[in-house]
Design a protein around this motif. Structure first.
Motif, short mmCIF file in Angstrom:
data_model
loop_
_atom_site.label_atom_id
_atom_site.label_comp_id
_atom_site.label_asym_id
_atom_site.label_seq_id
_atom_site.Cartn_x
_atom_site.Cartn_y
_atom_site.Cartn_z
N ARG A 197 0.81 -1.23 0.00
CA ARG A 197 0.00 0.00 0.00
C ARG A 197 0.84 1.28 0.00
O ARG A 197 0.31 2.35 -0.27
N LYS A 215 4.55 3.60 -0.71
CA LYS A 215 5.68 3.81 -1.62
C LYS A 215 6.95 3.25 -0.97
O LYS A 215 6.98 3.01 0.23
N GLU A 233 -2.82 0.98 -8.22
CA GLU A 233 -1.95 1.61 -7.22
C GLU A 233 -0.94 0.60 -6.68
O GLU A 233 0.24 0.92 -6.51
N ARG A 272 1.74 0.11 -9.25
CA ARG A 272 2.64 1.27 -9.28
C ARG A 272 3.66 1.20 -8.13
O ARG A 272 4.85 1.48 -8.31
N ASN A 273 3.17 0.83 -6.96
CA ASN A 273 4.07 0.75 -5.80
C ASN A 273 5.08 -0.37 -5.95
O ASN A 273 6.25 -0.23 -5.56
#
Length: 200
Positions: free
Chosen positions: A117, A119, A152, A155-156
């Motif tokens: 969840r 970065k 998301e 992406r992380n």
């Protein structure tokens, strides 16, 4: 498909010389505090409360050995990063953990858990770098897939892998898991079977 038939708590150790001495192969799990380590262990083994879950970071304070199928140990190590404990206590955990990681002869692999969840975190990247510098075999496990939207999460993951490229020529293999949905279980157990039963 490998399925765990039995998993029982064996013992907790504050020092490496207190760990089991029966020379069974070991796979260790570690991650930042509150990454979902206990939930993942329970999901993989199929034993609901094998590892105690808590919303309080820093719950695991010792080296915990779980005997799986009377053949190997799943080892639950204290988390790193944030936890509401004195610095002296954290330093003690860190020494205990690294003594185990560097000197435990029966340790085959370390699974480093990363929260999908968020970065990339410096604490995760630094820890993984140190494992690599010491030649410790690792796999990365992204946790809590069900708690984030697919794009998301992707992406992380990509951002994390990009950050790893600064230190790694060949990136470690990784898994994406959810303890709630049981995703990643088949893949992880397949690799664990390969590691454990082809090692000794």
């Amino acid at each position: 498909m490998y399925q765990i038939r039995s998993a029982v708590f064996s013992k907790s150790s504050a020092k490496i010389d207190q760990c089991p001495q029966d020379n069974l192969p070991e796979i260790a799990f570690i991650g930042r505090s509150n990454v979902g380590k206990s939930s993942l262990i329970n999901m993989l083994t199929g034993v609901k409360n094998l590892a105690k879950t808590s919303s309080t970071p820093g719950k695991t304070q010792l080296i915990n050995h779980y005997l799986v199928d009377n053949a190997w140990y799943l080892v639950d190590l204290p988390g790193y990063g944030y936890a509401k404990v004195p610095m002296s206590e954290k330093a003690k955990w860190e020494k205990m953990t690294w003594d185990y990681l560097l000197d435990r002869k029966t340790l085959l692999y370390v699974f480093v858990l990363v929260d999908i969840r968020i970065k990339p975190q410096k604490s995760d990247l630094d820890f993984i770098r140190k494992l690599g510098e010491n030649g410790i075999a690792i796999k990365i496990v992204f946790t809590k897939e069900d708690k984030v939207k697919t794009m998301e999460g992707q992406r992380n993951i990509m951002a994390f892998l990009e950050a790893l490229k600064e230190d790694w020529d060949i990136l470690p293999e990784y898994f994406v898991t959810s303890s709630e949905k049981r995703s990643g279980k088949v893949e992880m157990l397949g690799l664990i079977e390969e590691i454990v039963f082809n090692s000794f």
